[in-house]
Motif scaffolding. Sequence first.
Motif, PDB file in Angstrom:
ATOM      1  N   PHE A 303       0.859  -1.179   0.000  1.00  0.00           N
ATOM      2  CA  PHE A 303       0.000   0.000   0.000  1.00  0.00           C
ATOM      3  C   PHE A 303       0.896   1.230   0.000  1.00  0.00           C
ATOM      4  O   PHE A 303       1.864   1.304   0.749  1.00  0.00           O
ATOM      5  N   TYR A 304       0.532   2.206  -0.817  1.00  0.00           N
ATOM      6  CA  TYR A 304       1.375   3.397  -0.939  1.00  0.00           C
ATOM      7  C   TYR A 304       0.974   4.445   0.085  1.00  0.00           C
ATOM      8  O   TYR A 304      -0.195   4.810   0.205  1.00  0.00           O
ATOM      9  N   THR A 305       1.989   4.982   0.794  1.00  0.00           N
ATOM     10  CA  THR A 305       1.749   5.997   1.816  1.00  0.00           C
ATOM     11  C   THR A 305       2.676   7.198   1.664  1.00  0.00           C
ATOM     12  O   THR A 305       2.708   8.067   2.533  1.00  0.00           O
ATOM     13  N   GLY A 306       3.451   7.272   0.583  1.00  0.00           N
ATOM     14  CA  GLY A 306       4.460   8.308   0.437  1.00  0.00           C
ATOM     15  C   GLY A 306       3.912   9.615  -0.114  1.00  0.00           C
ATOM     16  O   GLY A 306       2.721   9.761  -0.410  1.00  0.00           O
ATOM     17  N   ASP A 307       4.835  10.580  -0.271  1.00  0.00           N
ATOM     18  CA  ASP A 307       4.483  11.915  -0.744  1.00  0.00           C
ATOM     19  C   ASP A 307       4.819  12.138  -2.213  1.00  0.00           C
ATOM     20  O   ASP A 307       4.362  13.117  -2.801  1.00  0.00           O
ATOM     21  N   MET A 308       5.611  11.266  -2.825  1.00  0.00           N
ATOM     22  CA  MET A 308       6.008  11.490  -4.211  1.00  0.00           C
ATOM     23  C   MET A 308       4.813  11.438  -5.156  1.00  0.00           C
ATOM     24  O   MET A 308       4.750  12.165  -6.151  1.00  0.00           O
ATOM     25  N   PHE A 309       3.847  10.558  -4.834  1.00  0.00           N
ATOM     26  CA  PHE A 309       2.660  10.391  -5.669  1.00  0.00           C
ATOM     27  C   PHE A 309       1.410  10.664  -4.829  1.00  0.00           C
ATOM     28  O   PHE A 309       0.774   9.727  -4.329  1.00  0.00           O
TER      29      PHE A 309
END
Length: 380
Positions: A303-309
């Motif tokens: 699951f994506y939790t980053g700020d890049m996207f």
Amino acid sequence: MLKAPLALFAGATALTAPAFAQTYETETGTIELASYVEGLQFPWGMVFLDDGSMLVTERAGNLRHVTAEGEISEPVAGVPDVVFEGQGGLLGIALDPDFASNRYVYLSFAEAGEEAGTNSTAVARGVLDAEMTELVDVEIIFSQQPKLPSSLHFGSRLVFDNDGYLFITTGERSDAEFRVQAQDLGSHLGKVIRILPDGTVPEDNPFVGTDGALPEIWSYGHRNMQGAALHPETGQLWVSEHGPRGGDELNRIVAGGNYGWPLLTEGTEYSGDPIDPPQDLPGDLIAAERTWVPSPAPSGLMFYTGDMFPDWQGDAFMGALAGTDLIRIDLDGDSVVGDEFLFGDAFEYRIRDVVQGPDGALYLLTDDADGRILRLSAAQ
């Protein structure tokens, strides 16, 4: 869906092999995929360390330390012997939640049985030395039973939940004579396992105290789960699961749940023959959150939790081995509302694992004799 590449150029990495970078148009903007590390042999699992370096498993039985600059170490000593045959070998990897203080690394692998030709999924843990060169005090904390003469369907993803319990995905070993045990609570085949870090059984596991049931079991009725991750908001375990011919699944795991295999599937036998449900089908089977026909052959889940996207926050990402792609699973909270195959038909890499890096980029393992780590970032 994607989508033709927009640009292609050659470059260089920290290693000697040629690199590439390629851009793609997606539903949420332009992304860039670049070669980050090259020269791995059939890599299977990957975790990041605090310094930006990685530990990577190779199916032949090697654990490698890969620096943040892309340099690959010699094999780390102390890894258990593995059965490197068919789909077996050194597979999943996880770090202890308290790794910073105890340096425990957990490895799943195909373990030989006492009877010649038999094997099953096992999990070991050991302490990684400060030089990243050796595992010491290695012990087996789980060994799937029964051990069988099969080289298929080992499952093998490892995930710690927010309370420090370890989930292990297993396979049902594929053959028709074995796969029925996915419905048998007296067998570890085709199950999600939940244990404490030392291998002992939590008292609140759903089948503790049930006659004839193995207490490590958390859920059952699975085929071959090669992706697993915790939902970032709910903390619930989700898994990606190989169906037969068609019928690959994304499942949200509940304690004690029966996910239906081999009683019910949207797929068929590899021969094309139907898999018909029995007349006395249980009424409490849990439906998949998403099913794919034909099969992309899922492996690796996050699951994506980053700020890049920003547009991808909360979405899931799943590698594809047959579809040779990376699949974005569009989520609204914990409800699946769609999916997107990011790279399209021209992409040739089998994606074995996908991990979010500390920089917010996605890092993909390719399943190949000359395996790579690819970095997916926002295009500049």
